[in-house]
Write a protein that holds these residues in place. Sequence first.
Motif, mmCIF file in Angstrom:
data_model
loop_
_atom_site.group_PDB
_atom_site.id
_atom_site.type_symbol
_atom_site.label_atom_id
_atom_site.label_comp_id
_atom_site.label_asym_id
_atom_site.label_seq_id
_atom_site.Cartn_x
_atom_site.Cartn_y
_atom_site.Cartn_z
ATOM 1 N N PRO A 1 0.819 -1.206 0.000
ATOM 2 C CA PRO A 1 0.000 0.000 0.000
ATOM 3 C C PRO A 1 0.857 1.262 0.000
ATOM 4 O O PRO A 1 1.981 1.259 0.469
ATOM 5 C CB PRO A 1 -0.806 -0.112 1.288
ATOM 6 N N LEU A 2 0.282 2.300 -0.530
ATOM 7 C CA LEU A 2 0.924 3.604 -0.553
ATOM 8 C C LEU A 2 0.105 4.568 0.294
ATOM 9 O O LEU A 2 -1.094 4.403 0.454
ATOM 10 C CB LEU A 2 0.989 4.157 -1.978
ATOM 11 N N GLN A 3 0.788 5.597 0.800
ATOM 12 C CA GLN A 3 0.094 6.597 1.606
ATOM 13 C C GLN A 3 0.658 7.979 1.279
ATOM 14 O O GLN A 3 1.875 8.146 1.191
ATOM 15 C CB GLN A 3 0.297 6.294 3.093
ATOM 16 N N VAL A 4 -0.225 8.920 1.086
ATOM 17 C CA VAL A 4 0.176 10.316 0.933
ATOM 18 C C VAL A 4 -0.310 11.031 2.192
ATOM 19 O O VAL A 4 -1.507 11.087 2.462
ATOM 20 C CB VAL A 4 -0.428 10.951 -0.342
ATOM 21 N N TRP A 5 0.629 11.543 2.980
ATOM 22 C CA TRP A 5 0.314 12.219 4.240
ATOM 23 C C TRP A 5 0.485 13.713 4.031
ATOM 24 O O TRP A 5 1.588 14.201 3.750
ATOM 25 C CB TRP A 5 1.240 11.724 5.343
ATOM 26 N N CYS A 6 -0.603 14.437 4.127
ATOM 27 C CA CYS A 6 -0.579 15.885 3.939
ATOM 28 C C CYS A 6 -0.282 16.574 5.262
ATOM 29 O O CYS A 6 -0.941 16.308 6.263
ATOM 30 C CB CYS A 6 -1.912 16.359 3.380
ATOM 31 N N GLU A 7 0.700 17.457 5.238
ATOM 32 C CA GLU A 7 1.124 18.164 6.451
ATOM 33 C C GLU A 7 0.858 19.654 6.301
ATOM 34 O O GLU A 7 1.111 20.237 5.253
ATOM 35 C CB GLU A 7 2.617 17.934 6.694
ATOM 36 N N VAL A 8 0.344 20.237 7.371
ATOM 37 C CA VAL A 8 0.064 21.668 7.402
ATOM 38 C C VAL A 8 0.076 22.096 8.874
ATOM 39 O O VAL A 8 -0.277 21.303 9.748
ATOM 40 C CB VAL A 8 -1.299 21.962 6.730
ATOM 41 N N PRO A 9 0.492 23.311 9.162
ATOM 42 C CA PRO A 9 0.439 23.777 10.547
ATOM 43 C C PRO A 9 -1.006 23.816 11.062
ATOM 44 O O PRO A 9 -1.951 24.049 10.295
ATOM 45 C CB PRO A 9 1.023 25.192 10.476
ATOM 46 N N LEU A 10 -1.179 23.602 12.345
ATOM 47 C CA LEU A 10 -2.499 23.581 12.962
ATOM 48 C C LEU A 10 -3.284 24.861 12.666
ATOM 49 O O LEU A 10 -4.471 24.804 12.334
ATOM 50 C CB LEU A 10 -2.382 23.364 14.471
ATOM 51 N N ALA A 11 -2.646 25.998 12.761
ATOM 52 C CA ALA A 11 -3.356 27.266 12.526
ATOM 53 C C ALA A 11 -3.929 27.328 11.111
ATOM 54 O O ALA A 11 -5.050 27.802 10.906
ATOM 55 C CB ALA A 11 -2.412 28.446 12.772
ATOM 56 N N VAL A 12 -3.193 26.827 10.141
ATOM 57 C CA VAL A 12 -3.668 26.826 8.750
ATOM 58 C C VAL A 12 -4.823 25.843 8.599
ATOM 59 O O VAL A 12 -5.825 26.137 7.948
ATOM 60 C CB VAL A 12 -2.520 26.495 7.778
ATOM 61 N N ALA A 13 -4.712 24.677 9.209
ATOM 62 C CA ALA A 13 -5.793 23.688 9.147
ATOM 63 C C ALA A 13 -7.079 24.254 9.746
ATOM 64 O O ALA A 13 -8.165 24.095 9.178
ATOM 65 C CB ALA A 13 -5.382 22.412 9.872
ATOM 66 N N THR A 52 5.364 5.999 2.376
ATOM 67 C CA THR A 52 4.580 7.178 2.710
ATOM 68 C C THR A 52 5.269 8.408 2.158
ATOM 69 O O THR A 52 6.454 8.632 2.422
ATOM 70 C CB THR A 52 4.415 7.315 4.234
ATOM 71 N N LEU A 53 4.529 9.182 1.400
ATOM 72 C CA LEU A 53 5.022 10.450 0.888
ATOM 73 C C LEU A 53 4.463 11.556 1.768
ATOM 74 O O LEU A 53 3.250 11.689 1.914
ATOM 75 C CB LEU A 53 4.566 10.649 -0.567
ATOM 76 N N HIS A 54 5.329 12.333 2.381
ATOM 77 C CA HIS A 54 4.916 13.471 3.203
ATOM 78 C C HIS A 54 4.874 14.706 2.306
ATOM 79 O O HIS A 54 5.880 15.049 1.683
ATOM 80 C CB HIS A 54 5.891 13.687 4.360
ATOM 81 N N VAL A 55 3.704 15.340 2.249
ATOM 82 C CA VAL A 55 3.515 16.484 1.365
ATOM 83 C C VAL A 55 3.099 17.700 2.188
ATOM 84 O O VAL A 55 2.079 17.667 2.882
ATOM 85 C CB VAL A 55 2.420 16.179 0.307
ATOM 86 N N GLY A 56 3.880 18.743 2.120
ATOM 87 C CA GLY A 56 3.511 19.998 2.760
ATOM 88 C C GLY A 56 2.403 20.662 1.957
ATOM 89 O O GLY A 56 2.531 20.808 0.739
ATOM 90 N N THR A 57 1.323 21.043 2.633
ATOM 91 C CA THR A 57 0.192 21.616 1.911
ATOM 92 C C THR A 57 -0.088 23.062 2.308
ATOM 93 O O THR A 57 -1.194 23.550 2.110
ATOM 94 C CB THR A 57 -1.072 20.748 2.110
ATOM 95 N N THR A 58 0.907 23.743 2.852
ATOM 96 C CA THR A 58 0.737 25.156 3.160
ATOM 97 C C THR A 58 0.585 25.946 1.865
ATOM 98 O O THR A 58 -0.189 26.894 1.793
ATOM 99 C CB THR A 58 1.937 25.686 3.970
ATOM 100 N N GLN A 59 1.316 25.538 0.842
ATOM 101 C CA GLN A 59 1.231 26.140 -0.492
ATOM 102 C C GLN A 59 0.606 25.121 -1.445
ATOM 103 O O GLN A 59 0.339 23.985 -1.065
ATOM 104 C CB GLN A 59 2.638 26.524 -0.980
#
Length: 85
Positions: A1-13, A52-59
């Motif tokens: 299995p593959l996983q894409v984990w989207c990361e963003v600061p709590l304030a942005v979420a 697992t691919l960690h993806v920053g989603t701030t931008q």
Amino acid sequence: PLQVWCEVPLAVARERFARRHSSRHPVHGDQPDDAEWEQRWALAEPLPVPDTLHVGTTQSVDLDVVAGWCERRSGTGDTTDRSEK
């Protein structure tokens, strides 16, 4: 299995959630309070999946890069390396 984990600061979420909340179906309930946000955030982590691919989603996210990673990791579909675009 593959996983894409989207990361963003709590304030942005929280800001994104608040912006969308009024258009959500009532079944989703009220907005979480501060304590619930903190509790959920403390427990949030990716599943223990090796690929697992960690993806920053701030931008904005380059979906071609994410799709390319998924294709290469799964060994199916187009194997073009989109990360060099």
